[in-house]
Design an enzyme around this catalytic site. Structure first.
Site, mmCIF file in Angstrom:
data_model
loop_
_atom_site.group_PDB
_atom_site.id
_atom_site.type_symbol
_atom_site.label_atom_id
_atom_site.label_comp_id
_atom_site.label_asym_id
_atom_site.label_seq_id
_atom_site.Cartn_x
_atom_site.Cartn_y
_atom_site.Cartn_z
ATOM 1 N N ARG A 118 2.115 -12.311 -0.772
ATOM 2 C CA ARG A 118 0.782 -12.653 -0.235
ATOM 3 C C ARG A 118 0.183 -13.850 -0.952
ATOM 4 O O ARG A 118 0.566 -14.187 -2.070
ATOM 5 C CB ARG A 118 -0.161 -11.450 -0.438
ATOM 6 N N ARG A 135 0.842 -1.191 0.000
ATOM 7 C CA ARG A 135 0.000 0.000 0.000
ATOM 8 C C ARG A 135 0.883 1.249 0.000
ATOM 9 O O ARG A 135 1.992 1.253 0.502
ATOM 10 C CB ARG A 135 -0.916 0.008 1.235
HETATM 11 N N1 LIG Z 1 6.504 -13.637 17.118
HETATM 12 C C1 LIG Z 1 5.270 -13.756 16.653
HETATM 13 N N2 LIG Z 1 5.036 -13.474 15.344
HETATM 14 C C2 LIG Z 1 3.770 -13.591 14.886
HETATM 15 C C3 LIG Z 1 2.693 -13.993 15.738
HETATM 16 N N3 LIG Z 1 1.560 -14.003 14.993
HETATM 17 C C4 LIG Z 1 1.920 -13.620 13.741
HETATM 18 N N4 LIG Z 1 3.252 -13.381 13.657
HETATM 19 C C5 LIG Z 1 4.001 -12.991 12.438
HETATM 20 O O1 LIG Z 1 3.537 -11.741 11.962
HETATM 21 C C6 LIG Z 1 3.539 -11.700 10.530
HETATM 22 C C7 LIG Z 1 2.215 -11.214 9.995
HETATM 23 O O2 LIG Z 1 1.163 -11.921 10.556
HETATM 24 P P1 LIG Z 1 -0.299 -11.967 9.885
HETATM 25 O O3 LIG Z 1 -1.142 -12.829 10.793
HETATM 26 O O4 LIG Z 1 -0.200 -12.409 8.493
HETATM 27 O O5 LIG Z 1 -0.708 -10.426 9.897
HETATM 28 P P2 LIG Z 1 -2.108 -9.679 9.638
HETATM 29 O O6 LIG Z 1 -2.367 -8.866 10.856
HETATM 30 O O7 LIG Z 1 -3.142 -10.658 9.229
HETATM 31 O O8 LIG Z 1 -1.726 -8.688 8.431
HETATM 32 P P3 LIG Z 1 -2.494 -7.897 7.251
HETATM 33 O O9 LIG Z 1 -3.027 -8.916 6.287
HETATM 34 O O10 LIG Z 1 -1.384 -7.075 6.673
HETATM 35 O O11 LIG Z 1 -3.548 -7.009 7.823
HETATM 36 C C8 LIG Z 1 3.870 -13.107 10.047
HETATM 37 O O12 LIG Z 1 5.194 -13.124 9.593
HETATM 38 C C9 LIG Z 1 3.710 -13.950 11.272
HETATM 39 O O13 LIG Z 1 4.552 -15.073 11.262
HETATM 40 C C10 LIG Z 1 2.985 -14.299 17.124
HETATM 41 O O14 LIG Z 1 2.118 -14.661 17.931
HETATM 42 N N5 LIG Z 1 4.283 -14.149 17.515
HETATM 43 O O1 LIG Z 2 -4.180 -3.920 2.377
HETATM 44 C C1 LIG Z 2 -3.514 -4.881 2.000
HETATM 45 O O2 LIG Z 2 -3.077 -4.961 0.874
HETATM 46 C C2 LIG Z 2 -3.263 -6.032 2.917
HETATM 47 C C3 LIG Z 2 -3.658 -5.792 4.309
HETATM 48 O O3 LIG Z 2 -4.532 -6.467 4.852
HETATM 49 C C4 LIG Z 2 -3.035 -4.694 5.053
HETATM 50 O O4 LIG Z 2 -2.075 -4.083 4.568
HETATM 51 O O5 LIG Z 2 -3.502 -4.428 6.182
#
Ligand SMILES: Nc1nc2c(ncn2[C@@H]2O[C@H](COP(=O)(O)OP(=O)(O)OP(=O)(O)O)[C@@H](O)[C@H]2O)c(=O)[nH]1
Ligand SMILES: O=C([O-])CC(=O)C(=O)O
Ligand SMILES: [Mn+2]
Length: 607
Positions: A388, A83
């Site tokens: 992604r 983004r």
């Molecule tokens: N150390 C640690 N890392 C974590 C944990 N949960 C997630 N991560 C790491 O954080 C990163 C992003 O996690 P996601 O769950 O994909 O993030 P999201 O909040 O869904 O992100 P968006 O899709 O961007 O909104 C990954 O590389 C995970 O491995 C946790 O409990 N501990």
């Molecule tokens: O917006 C996107 O492309 C992916 C996402 O969930 C974020 O950045 O929070």
């Protein structure tokens, strides 16, 4: 223009019975001059044809068919991988309505600027009309939109991420007919890849017109307009007017051994763990005791008070656009199972037998990096840090049987969280709703690769909505506070931090599956069973209040994870006060008063 297929065709897949929609498509076609117009019906045949076209022109390439049936790799332009917040605008008539939290441009100026880019930009291309519904098609909480785009990659992703096609168009027509000639029942989103030139790129929102215009990027959050642009920026504006909430939250159901399920909505900033928490698999001891976790949504939550006073939530999306790096059999086996087939991967690396690969997956060495070059560690990570996967939620083994319930699921707890290497304890509970809103407003987190710019810098990200709130944060906080009224049975509010580190930079908490231990305490508090200790920042568990059975106790420093340094918190709250002042006269007084109360408590309690 003479090659454009007629809009008022007898083919129901083409054109619409809704005059306002046809007129808008005609206007856009006159501006952008596509070679042909295609109205998407959302069918499998249409999807297959799109994939074939993209394979032919190199937009997608097939991955290993044995290990990853029907999976595809897309390599984006290397300058178009995240983004772009500096190019994202909220264009309200009054500048102040967009607030200091948004970049603003006057609507007339914004339209003129971006329409100049759109002029003739679809020459030689197909214009796709993509009707979509955010939320279950029969849900009163769902809202529809139409995205016009010249990117087949966007169309394919929209088919996975939303309820796209004929059923959505039928709902749009029904709602449009009920409102007569007024067009404001659906969100109009116009998108073009343009030249993919970072200098000719804008993501513009016109909440008063329910309109979005996005030019020059094919990346998810910039181009799949149902997601951040509609379901967060425009929807947050609508939600404020109509008395509901559009939030950057996962929704997860936690079923205890007695078979009772509590639903939790959690807001963590981009790439801070929402997908992982939403798909959590319980640690062994919990599985043996028959705890279950159900995935409702991993990124966006729309909630509104029900007749019973509780908040009821739907996931407006139909798929996951998840972060690949870090996803592994250890961290998120559920996600791995979900993406084993029928998935579009964007900007990942590949192994020599053409399987998708990213850092953290396993210890194989990839053959090609995300740009298709032979892998060389000197070029940086093999997979882009913001690479992604796009996949249907239905493929998730723990997809909740209630995820498609039209009325949504009742929320028992709201959890805020960020990536904080120091200061912030593993978990604490806000005293009441007002305090909880303050805790959400005070959120801060280290920046990640999900947005262009420097990573690892702590910035304020209230409710994980800094990039996504379509209006003034002062008004947004006031809107949140307004839910606390007679008859309301509001969820309790908590704050978590999985990312606290020791002096050597190692995470203090094992995270992932083990986060269920924290959720169990949260549910215990909701049910009035779990103990806690009152502190100036809220209620914390004592070290004995969290169940740690089955964990290597010597490896976990719970005292440190739950420790509070009053001096550091005073400094934190001072910084937060400066941030709050930035919202000026629109900041609700209750919030400043709550802030002063906590600061005073901290100063008067011993460190
Ligand atoms: N150390 C640690 N890392 C974590 C944990 N949960 C997630 N991560 C790491 O954080 C990163 C992003 O996690 P996601 O769950 O994909 O993030 P999201 O909040 O869904 O992100 P968006 O899709 O961007 O909104 C990954 O590389 C995970 O491995 C946790 O409990 N501990
Ligand atoms: O917006 C996107 O492309 C992916 C996402 O969930 C974020 O950045 O929070
Ligand atoms: Mn997100």
């Amino acid at each position: 223009m003479n090659a454009v297929t007629p809009l008022h065709d007898t083919d129901p897949a083409r054109g619409s019975r809704l005059e306002a929609l046809n007129r808008w498509v005609e206007e856009v076609a006159a501006l952008t001059r596509p070679e042909r117009i295609h109205w998407c019906d959302g069918s499998q045949a249409e999807y297959d044809a799109l994939l074939a076209r993209m394979q032919a022109d190199g937009t997608l390439s097939p991955l290993n068919r044995e290990t990853h049936p029907n999976c595809w790799l897309h390599r984006s332009d290397p300058d178009d991988v995240a983004r772009v917040e500096h190019l994202t605008f909220v264009c309200t008539r009054e500048r102040d309505d967009a607030g200091p939290n948004n970049h603003w441009m006057a609507p007339t100026e914004a339209h003129a600027k971006i329409d100049a880019l759109f002029e003739g930009c679809m020459r030689g291309r197909t214009l796709y009309v993509v009707p979509y519904c955010m939320g279950p098609i029969d849900s009163p909480l769902a809202r529809c939109g139409v995205e016009i785009t010249d990117s087949p990659y966007v169309v394919a992703n929209m088919r996975i991420m939303t309820r796209m096609g004929a059923a959505a168009l039928a709902r749009i027509e029904r709602e449009g007919a009920a409102r007569g000639e007024r067009t404001d029942t659906f969100v109009k989103g116009l998108h073009s890849l343009g030249e993919l030139d970072p200098e000719r790129r804008f993501i513009m929102h016109f909440p008063e017109e329910l309109a979005i215009k996005s030019y020059g990027s094919g990346y998810g959050g910039n181009a799949l307009l149902g997601k951040k642009c509609h379901a967060l920026r425009i929807a947050s504006w609508q939600a404020r007017q109509e008395g509901w909430l559009a939030e950057h939250m996962l929704i997860v159901g936690i079923e205890n051994p007695q078979g009772e399920t509590h639903y939790i909505a959690a807001a963590f900033p981009s790439a801070c763990g929402k997908t992982n928490l939403a798909m959590l698999i319980p640690p062994e001891r919990y599985r043996e005791a028959d705890w279950k976790v159900w995935t409702v949504g991993d990124d966006i939550c729309w909630m509104r008070p029900g007749e019973d006073g509780r908040l009821w939530a739907i996931n407006p999306e139909a798929g996951f656009f998840g972060v690949a790096p870090g996803t592994s059999a250890r961290s998120n086996p559920n996600a791995l199972a979900t993406i084993a087939r029928d998935t579009i991967f964007t900007n990942v690396a590949v192994t020599d037998d053409n399987q998708p690969w990213w850092e953290g997956l396993d210890d194989r060495v990839p053959a090609l990096d995300w740009q298709g070059r032979p892998y060389d560690p000197a070029n940086g990570p093999a997979a882009h840090p913001n690479s992604r996967f796009t996949v249907s939620a239905k493929q998730c083994p723990t997809y909740s049987p209630h995820a498609e319930d039209p009325q949504g699921v009742p929320i028992s707890a709201i959890v805020f969280g960020g990536r904080r290497a120091s200061l912030v304890p593993l978990v604490f509970e806000a005293r009441d709703w007002t305090h909880g809103v303050l805790v959400g407003a005070a959120m801060a987190s280290e920046t990640t690769a999900a947005a262009a710019g420097k990573t690892g810098v702590v910035r304020r990200d209230p409710m994980a909505m800094k990039p996504f709130c379509g209006y003034h944060f002062g008004d947004y906080f006031a809107h949140w506070l307004s839910f606390d009224k007679p008859g309301a049975k509001l969820p309790k509010i908590f704050h978590v931090n999985w990312f606290r580190k020791d002096a050597d930079g190692r995470f203090l908490w094992p995270g992932f599956s083990e986060n269920l231990r924290v959720l169990e305490w949260i549910i215990g508090r909701v049910e009035g069973r779990a103990e806690g200790v009152q502190t100036p920042i809220g209620v914390l568990p004592d070290t004995t209040d969290l169940y740690l059975g089955g964990l290597p106790l010597e490896a976990i420093n719970l005292e440190r994870l739950l420790s509070l340094d009053h001096g550091d918190w005073v400094v934190e709250l001072k910084g937060f006060a400066v941030h709050l002042e930035g919202y000026g006269a629109r900041l609700p007084r209750e919030l400043s008063e709550e802030h002063m109360r906590i600061s005073a408590d901290l100063l008067h309690s011993d460190a």
